[in-house]
Design a protein around this motif. Structure first.
Motif, mmCIF file in Angstrom:
data_model
loop_
_atom_site.group_PDB
_atom_site.id
_atom_site.type_symbol
_atom_site.label_atom_id
_atom_site.label_comp_id
_atom_site.label_asym_id
_atom_site.label_seq_id
_atom_site.Cartn_x
_atom_site.Cartn_y
_atom_site.Cartn_z
ATOM 1 N N GLU A 97 0.811 -1.218 0.000
ATOM 2 C CA GLU A 97 0.000 0.000 0.000
ATOM 3 C C GLU A 97 0.849 1.275 0.000
ATOM 4 O O GLU A 97 0.575 2.201 -0.751
ATOM 5 C CB GLU A 97 -0.942 0.046 1.216
ATOM 6 N N CYS A 98 1.858 1.329 0.875
ATOM 7 C CA CYS A 98 2.634 2.567 1.011
ATOM 8 C C CYS A 98 3.466 2.849 -0.233
ATOM 9 O O CYS A 98 3.593 4.003 -0.647
ATOM 10 C CB CYS A 98 3.514 2.517 2.256
ATOM 11 N N MET A 99 4.044 1.798 -0.837
ATOM 12 C CA MET A 99 4.804 2.013 -2.055
ATOM 13 C C MET A 99 3.875 2.515 -3.166
ATOM 14 O O MET A 99 4.206 3.452 -3.899
ATOM 15 C CB MET A 99 5.501 0.737 -2.499
ATOM 16 N N SER A 100 2.694 1.913 -3.286
ATOM 17 C CA SER A 100 1.743 2.326 -4.325
ATOM 18 C C SER A 100 1.220 3.732 -4.057
ATOM 19 O O SER A 100 1.055 4.528 -4.983
ATOM 20 C CB SER A 100 0.576 1.338 -4.389
ATOM 21 N N GLU A 101 0.980 4.045 -2.779
ATOM 22 C CA GLU A 101 0.510 5.396 -2.439
ATOM 23 C C GLU A 101 1.584 6.423 -2.779
ATOM 24 O O GLU A 101 1.275 7.512 -3.278
ATOM 25 C CB GLU A 101 0.135 5.475 -0.958
ATOM 26 N N LEU A 157 1.298 7.057 -6.465
ATOM 27 C CA LEU A 157 0.144 7.895 -6.812
ATOM 28 C C LEU A 157 0.335 9.338 -6.358
ATOM 29 O O LEU A 157 -0.094 10.271 -7.042
ATOM 30 C CB LEU A 157 -1.149 7.318 -6.235
ATOM 31 N N ASN A 158 0.994 9.528 -5.210
ATOM 32 C CA ASN A 158 1.285 10.900 -4.747
ATOM 33 C C ASN A 158 2.323 11.567 -5.648
ATOM 34 O O ASN A 158 2.181 12.727 -6.027
ATOM 35 C CB ASN A 158 1.793 10.885 -3.305
ATOM 36 N N SER A 159 3.371 10.818 -5.996
ATOM 37 C CA SER A 159 4.472 11.380 -6.797
ATOM 38 C C SER A 159 4.044 11.726 -8.212
ATOM 39 O O SER A 159 4.614 12.638 -8.828
ATOM 40 C CB SER A 159 5.647 10.384 -6.859
ATOM 41 N N THR A 160 3.072 11.017 -8.746
ATOM 42 C CA THR A 160 2.599 11.279 -10.115
ATOM 43 C C THR A 160 1.454 12.290 -10.138
ATOM 44 O O THR A 160 1.027 12.705 -11.216
ATOM 45 C CB THR A 160 2.108 9.977 -10.778
ATOM 46 N N GLY A 161 0.932 12.652 -8.966
ATOM 47 C CA GLY A 161 -0.188 13.595 -8.903
ATOM 48 C C GLY A 161 -1.539 12.928 -9.120
ATOM 49 O O GLY A 161 -2.556 13.612 -9.249
ATOM 50 N N ILE A 162 -1.560 11.594 -9.165
ATOM 51 C CA ILE A 162 -2.843 10.895 -9.323
ATOM 52 C C ILE A 162 -3.700 11.130 -8.083
ATOM 53 O O ILE A 162 -4.913 11.325 -8.179
ATOM 54 C CB ILE A 162 -2.633 9.382 -9.587
ATOM 55 N N TYR A 163 -3.047 11.136 -6.908
ATOM 56 C CA TYR A 163 -3.755 11.540 -5.695
ATOM 57 C C TYR A 163 -3.624 13.064 -5.595
ATOM 58 O O TYR A 163 -2.517 13.601 -5.643
ATOM 59 C CB TYR A 163 -3.140 10.903 -4.445
ATOM 60 N N ASN A 164 -4.760 13.752 -5.447
ATOM 61 C CA ASN A 164 -4.699 15.206 -5.286
ATOM 62 C C ASN A 164 -4.378 15.551 -3.833
ATOM 63 O O ASN A 164 -4.139 14.649 -3.020
ATOM 64 C CB ASN A 164 -6.001 15.868 -5.777
ATOM 65 N N PRO A 223 -5.168 1.162 1.050
ATOM 66 C CA PRO A 223 -5.076 0.014 0.147
ATOM 67 C C PRO A 223 -5.628 0.302 -1.246
ATOM 68 O O PRO A 223 -5.370 -0.438 -2.186
ATOM 69 C CB PRO A 223 -5.884 -1.072 0.851
ATOM 70 N N GLU A 224 -6.378 1.395 -1.385
ATOM 71 C CA GLU A 224 -6.888 1.772 -2.704
ATOM 72 C C GLU A 224 -5.739 1.964 -3.698
ATOM 73 O O GLU A 224 -5.853 1.620 -4.874
ATOM 74 C CB GLU A 224 -7.686 3.080 -2.606
ATOM 75 N N ALA A 225 -4.617 2.506 -3.207
ATOM 76 C CA ALA A 225 -3.483 2.789 -4.084
ATOM 77 C C ALA A 225 -2.948 1.519 -4.730
ATOM 78 O O ALA A 225 -2.810 1.440 -5.952
ATOM 79 C CB ALA A 225 -2.375 3.492 -3.292
ATOM 80 N N SER A 226 -2.660 0.495 -3.915
ATOM 81 C CA SER A 226 -2.124 -0.735 -4.502
ATOM 82 C C SER A 226 -3.195 -1.458 -5.314
ATOM 83 O O SER A 226 -2.897 -2.096 -6.315
ATOM 84 C CB SER A 226 -1.498 -1.651 -3.452
ATOM 85 N N PHE A 227 -4.476 -1.316 -4.905
ATOM 86 C CA PHE A 227 -5.547 -1.931 -5.684
ATOM 87 C C PHE A 227 -5.550 -1.364 -7.111
ATOM 88 O O PHE A 227 -5.607 -2.109 -8.087
ATOM 89 C CB PHE A 227 -6.915 -1.702 -5.027
ATOM 90 N N LEU A 228 -5.472 -0.035 -7.227
ATOM 91 C CA LEU A 228 -5.500 0.592 -8.554
ATOM 92 C C LEU A 228 -4.293 0.201 -9.400
ATOM 93 O O LEU A 228 -4.432 -0.172 -10.571
ATOM 94 C CB LEU A 228 -5.567 2.117 -8.425
ATOM 95 N N VAL A 229 -3.096 0.283 -8.812
ATOM 96 C CA VAL A 229 -1.881 -0.057 -9.564
ATOM 97 C C VAL A 229 -1.917 -1.523 -9.995
ATOM 98 O O VAL A 229 -1.643 -1.858 -11.152
ATOM 99 C CB VAL A 229 -0.611 0.257 -8.726
ATOM 100 N N ASP A 230 -2.283 -2.403 -9.050
ATOM 101 C CA ASP A 230 -2.373 -3.848 -9.354
ATOM 102 C C ASP A 230 -3.405 -4.110 -10.438
ATOM 103 O O ASP A 230 -3.146 -4.801 -11.416
ATOM 104 C CB ASP A 230 -2.822 -4.649 -8.114
#
Length: 199
Positions: free
Chosen positions: A74-78, A81-88, A154-161
């Motif tokens: 989760e933390c790696m995926s988050e 998403l934070n680094s790419t700006g996918i998470y606002n 866990p949403e972050a790793s769910f989306l990437v996966d």
């Protein structure tokens, strides 16, 4: 694919839950790595993925033991998403940014463009349906995690996966390997989720 990035996605994609898999999805005896059957394009910036992998390394020993003890990603995926700006700034998914990040590296005439867009649409819809489940998981983690320990969604790793495994599962026919082992994998995936390959 960069070796670190390849390992990251093998673990991420292997960590999808098998929930809801049909009874016929028993363990497939694999002698071939599924990713040799279809080389999916790099959908995320390698530098960002490598940086997040360094900040939140995956326990390789846990990964080698199989899905039952898959390490949390989760933390790696988050971080991705934070680094790419996918998470606002509010921590919500910016769907426009999600689409651009995952498709920017693809040429306009790429055979992957429609596959990736379809995967993003499907996975975003699935993630939206699981939103309450993700919120509950974060709340539960906050109750049980020691103070000072980072809690990640866990949403972050769910989306990437989900995006990567859906893209793999929908690999265009003309880009698939036609070896006997790979044919068995493609037939298996017609009825079973990608995650069942990693049981």
């Amino acid at each position: 694919m960069n070796p670190i990035v390849g390992k990251v996605f093998l673990v991420l994609c292997g960590s999808l839950l098998v929930a809801g898999a049909p009874n016929t999805c028993g363990k497939l005896d694999l002698k071939t790595d599924p990713f040799t059957c279809c080389t999916i394009p790099k959908l995320l910036d390698v530098t960002i993925v490598s940086s997040c992998f360094e900040k939140f390394p995956i326990d390789k020993d846990a990964a080698d033991k199989g899905a039952a003890s898959m390490p949390k990603t989760e933390c790696m995926s988050e971080c991705i998403l934070n680094s790419t700006g996918i998470y606002n700034r509010r921590g919500n998914v910016d769907e426009k940014k999600l689409n651009s990040v995952f498709t920017d590296s693809l040429p306009a005439n790429s055979p992957w463009m429609n596959v990736v867009r379809k995967a993003i649409k499907e996975c975003t819809a699935k993630a939206n349906k699981k939103d309450k489940e993700f919120q509950k998981d974060v709340a539960d983690q906050k109750k049980t995690t020691p103070k000072g320990t980072q809690v990640c969604n866990p949403e972050a790793s769910f989306l990437v996966d989900c995006i990567h495994t859906t893209v793999f599962s929908d690999c265009p026919i003309n880009l698939r390997s036609t070896s006997t082992e790979c044919d068995a994998i493609w037939n298996f995936l017609k009825n079973c989720p990608f995650s069942a390959l990693r049981q």
